[in-house]
Structures are given as structure tokens and as C-alpha cells.
Write a protein that holds these residues in place. Sequence first.
Motif, mmCIF file in Angstrom:
data_model
loop_
_atom_site.group_PDB
_atom_site.id
_atom_site.type_symbol
_atom_site.label_atom_id
_atom_site.label_comp_id
_atom_site.label_asym_id
_atom_site.label_seq_id
_atom_site.Cartn_x
_atom_site.Cartn_y
_atom_site.Cartn_z
ATOM 1 N N UNK A 12 0.813 -1.217 0.000
ATOM 2 C CA UNK A 12 0.000 0.000 0.000
ATOM 3 C C UNK A 12 0.844 1.264 0.000
ATOM 4 N N UNK A 13 2.144 1.097 0.293
ATOM 5 C CA UNK A 13 3.086 2.217 0.339
ATOM 6 C C UNK A 13 2.628 3.294 1.327
ATOM 7 N N UNK A 14 2.243 2.841 2.483
ATOM 8 C CA UNK A 14 1.838 3.781 3.527
ATOM 9 C C UNK A 14 2.003 3.116 4.878
ATOM 10 N N UNK A 15 2.028 3.918 5.930
ATOM 11 C CA UNK A 15 2.139 3.400 7.296
ATOM 12 C C UNK A 15 0.753 3.322 7.920
ATOM 13 N N UNK A 16 0.461 2.184 8.484
ATOM 14 C CA UNK A 16 -0.822 1.969 9.148
ATOM 15 C C UNK A 16 -0.597 2.104 10.651
ATOM 16 N N UNK A 17 -1.368 2.931 11.306
ATOM 17 C CA UNK A 17 -1.242 3.089 12.749
ATOM 18 C C UNK A 17 -2.573 3.535 13.345
ATOM 19 N N UNK A 18 -2.678 3.349 14.650
ATOM 20 C CA UNK A 18 -3.857 3.746 15.421
ATOM 21 C C UNK A 18 -5.111 2.955 15.067
ATOM 22 N N UNK A 19 -4.996 1.887 14.260
ATOM 23 C CA UNK A 19 -6.199 1.112 13.959
ATOM 24 C C UNK A 19 -6.634 0.258 15.149
ATOM 25 N N UNK A 20 -5.814 0.183 16.180
ATOM 26 C CA UNK A 20 -6.230 -0.507 17.395
ATOM 27 C C UNK A 20 -7.404 0.208 18.061
ATOM 28 N N UNK A 21 -7.585 1.470 17.741
ATOM 29 C CA UNK A 21 -8.649 2.260 18.370
ATOM 30 C C UNK A 21 -10.043 1.809 17.959
ATOM 31 N N UNK A 22 -10.128 1.013 16.906
ATOM 32 C CA UNK A 22 -11.436 0.495 16.505
ATOM 33 C C UNK A 22 -11.895 -0.656 17.393
ATOM 34 N N UNK A 23 -11.010 -1.214 18.209
ATOM 35 C CA UNK A 23 -11.390 -2.308 19.103
ATOM 36 C C UNK A 23 -12.382 -1.793 20.147
ATOM 37 N N UNK A 24 -13.304 -2.644 20.579
ATOM 38 C CA UNK A 24 -14.283 -2.214 21.581
ATOM 39 C C UNK A 24 -13.609 -1.702 22.851
ATOM 40 N N UNK A 25 -14.153 -0.641 23.408
ATOM 41 C CA UNK A 25 -13.567 -0.032 24.610
ATOM 42 C C UNK A 25 -13.493 -1.022 25.759
ATOM 43 N N UNK A 26 -14.466 -1.918 25.851
ATOM 44 C CA UNK A 26 -14.460 -2.889 26.952
ATOM 45 C C UNK A 26 -13.307 -3.874 26.838
ATOM 46 N N UNK A 27 -12.783 -4.084 25.622
ATOM 47 C CA UNK A 27 -11.625 -4.955 25.457
ATOM 48 C C UNK A 27 -10.359 -4.281 25.987
ATOM 49 N N UNK A 28 -10.336 -2.969 25.946
ATOM 50 C CA UNK A 28 -9.114 -2.220 26.234
ATOM 51 C C UNK A 28 -9.046 -1.679 27.666
ATOM 52 N N UNK A 29 -10.125 -1.732 28.389
ATOM 53 C CA UNK A 29 -10.169 -1.042 29.682
ATOM 54 C C UNK A 29 -9.145 -1.557 30.680
ATOM 55 N N UNK A 30 -8.784 -2.829 30.592
ATOM 56 C CA UNK A 30 -7.816 -3.386 31.548
ATOM 57 C C UNK A 30 -6.457 -3.678 30.906
ATOM 58 N N UNK A 31 -6.245 -3.153 29.689
ATOM 59 C CA UNK A 31 -5.000 -3.423 28.976
ATOM 60 C C UNK A 31 -4.093 -2.206 28.945
ATOM 61 N N UNK A 32 -2.808 -2.445 29.106
ATOM 62 C CA UNK A 32 -1.809 -1.417 28.870
ATOM 63 C C UNK A 32 -1.524 -1.423 27.368
#
Length: 317
Positions: free
Chosen positions: A167-187
Motif C-alpha cells: 500500500x506504500x503507507x504506514x498503518x497506525x492507530x487502527x487498534x482504536x477500533x477495538x471495543x472499549x471494553x476490550x481495552x479497559x484493563x490493557x496497557x
Amino acid sequence: MTDYETRRLENIKRNQALINELGIEKVKQETSTKRPAPKKRKLSPSSTRPTRVSARIASTDRPIYNDEPSITHGTTKSVKRGGTKRVQSVTADAVETKAQSPPPDLEDIRTGWTSWESVASPPTRDDDGTFHFEGHPTFLPNKSPVEMLAEGAFGGSYYRPLYSKSLRTTIEDDWKELPAEWLKDLNVERYLTSPDYDPEINKFRVKCGQSIEEWEAAGWIAHAYDVRGWFQWYTRFWQGRRCDDDDRQIGRWERCVGERGRWRRMLLKKYLQAGVKEVADEGVDEEEVSPVMHQTCHQWAWEVRQPSLDEAWAGQL
């Protein structure tokens, strides 16, 4: 001298005189040519490279687990020699040619990653922890995406900034699409976006698998759906997305850790060889059964549970 030796010398002299008289020796010298030495064949640089790697070397540091060799998607080709089918990697020139092709419509691709809607109900889970997805009876993982992330799958680096050569581009911050409840206890910085693979946070404390860049080079990434590959597909499938890449990804899962999957069978055979008949909830001692195989299966959303081990001991492997 004996009579025989005397006659032999006379014959030699007579024959030599005849040869000189006829000029045969001179003609022979004039017409004889020296055949030039055959030219040495110049080997191309690629022909001097080793084409095989021992199992010991191949498994050192970072064993490969991602896919069956038959899944090529245009980057490898099968070559049959002497009745044995093997897979040949594409040349560096082919990779370079691909890199020089026109870039895809990145805006359309990015839109596709986020514009999908959930159309399927969440999976159900049975008593032994296996998940069931409606319409997909052979896809039976027993680890949810959030469980995998919490247990450090992929060394905490799965969602790090990723440069895609295709794709000739950098992919980042796509983790933000994960449900908030999955991330609440994760560093997030340690378990999702770490720039380096950290085996210490993996459940079985080992490093295994290839990088996403290598998955892309191998042709296992369907960029229109999931630029990071299998696990990103799994998170979206879990949330109810359905797409044209589902059958391919489920097929890959089946070949790795499905009922007849190679990594699943190899791991269960390790249990049999070690004489282990019971599986603890927190896994088994790494001294008894291969931690690399455990971590490999874990990153494909499957762990050994007692029913599977019981079947193996009953001879159903």
C-alpha cells in the motif's frame, strides 16, 4: 639380442623410413588441431544460495507457523521435481517489479476497513470453552480476541505502526477500533503497540511466528479487508462482520489448529510423548510440552483443553 628383438628393430626402422618417404607424419602434424578447453559455466548469484534449510536452523529463534505452503496467492509457485512437490519463493526482481506497480486506491481501501456493519450475532460458548459461530460449524476457536490480547499474544506488538510495501503507507492507530471494553484493563503500549516483540508477555514466554511484513511478502494479507492479517480478521469476524475473505481465513485456521490442523496434531502428539494426560487451567509445565507449539496455537485462538487431550489418548488423533 635375440632374433625376435633384431627383427623387431628392423621392422621399426623400415616402417619409419616408409612414413618419412610418404610424408604421412608431416600431414598429420599440419592437419591436427587442438580442441579448445570447454568454457566454465558461470553461475548466477541466485544459484549459489542454499535452497534448503535444516529443521533445526529453521526453528531457531523464530519458528514459522503462519500458513500452509499451498497458500501462495501469487508470491510462490509449486515446482514438481522427482515426484516431490516443493514451493519456490519469488525472486527479488519479481518483488521489485511488484513494488514499482501503480499504488492501489488507498482511500477506498481505508474506507472499507471501517465502513462495515455487524450482520451476525455474537458466538456462543460451550462448557469446554469452544466458541460456535452461526453458519460456520468448522470454525471452533476456544480463545476470544480479548483473551488473546490480555495474555500477550504476538509479543504485544501486533498493532504497532506498520509500513505496508503493497500500500506504500504506514498503518497506525487502527487498534482504536477495538471495543472499549476490550481495552479497559490493557496497557495499550505494552500489549498492543509495543515497537518490539516481547516474548516475556506471551502466555508461554517464547517468541514464535513471522512479522506482519513477512506475512505481506508471503501473500497472506488481503489488504482490502484486513491489512494486519489473521488476527485483525478474527476481531472483526467476532464483532459480526462478514466478508468475502471469511472462507480463506477460516480455511487457514482449520489447516493450522482445526480438528485435523497440523499444529494442533503436533502439539497433542507432544502430550502423548511426554505422558501428560491432564491439562491444567493455566497450561502445562513448559518442561513437559513444547512452549513454542503452545504459543503458536494460542496465536491462532486455540489451546489444548481436556476433551481434545482425552480424544488423543483414546487414539482419535
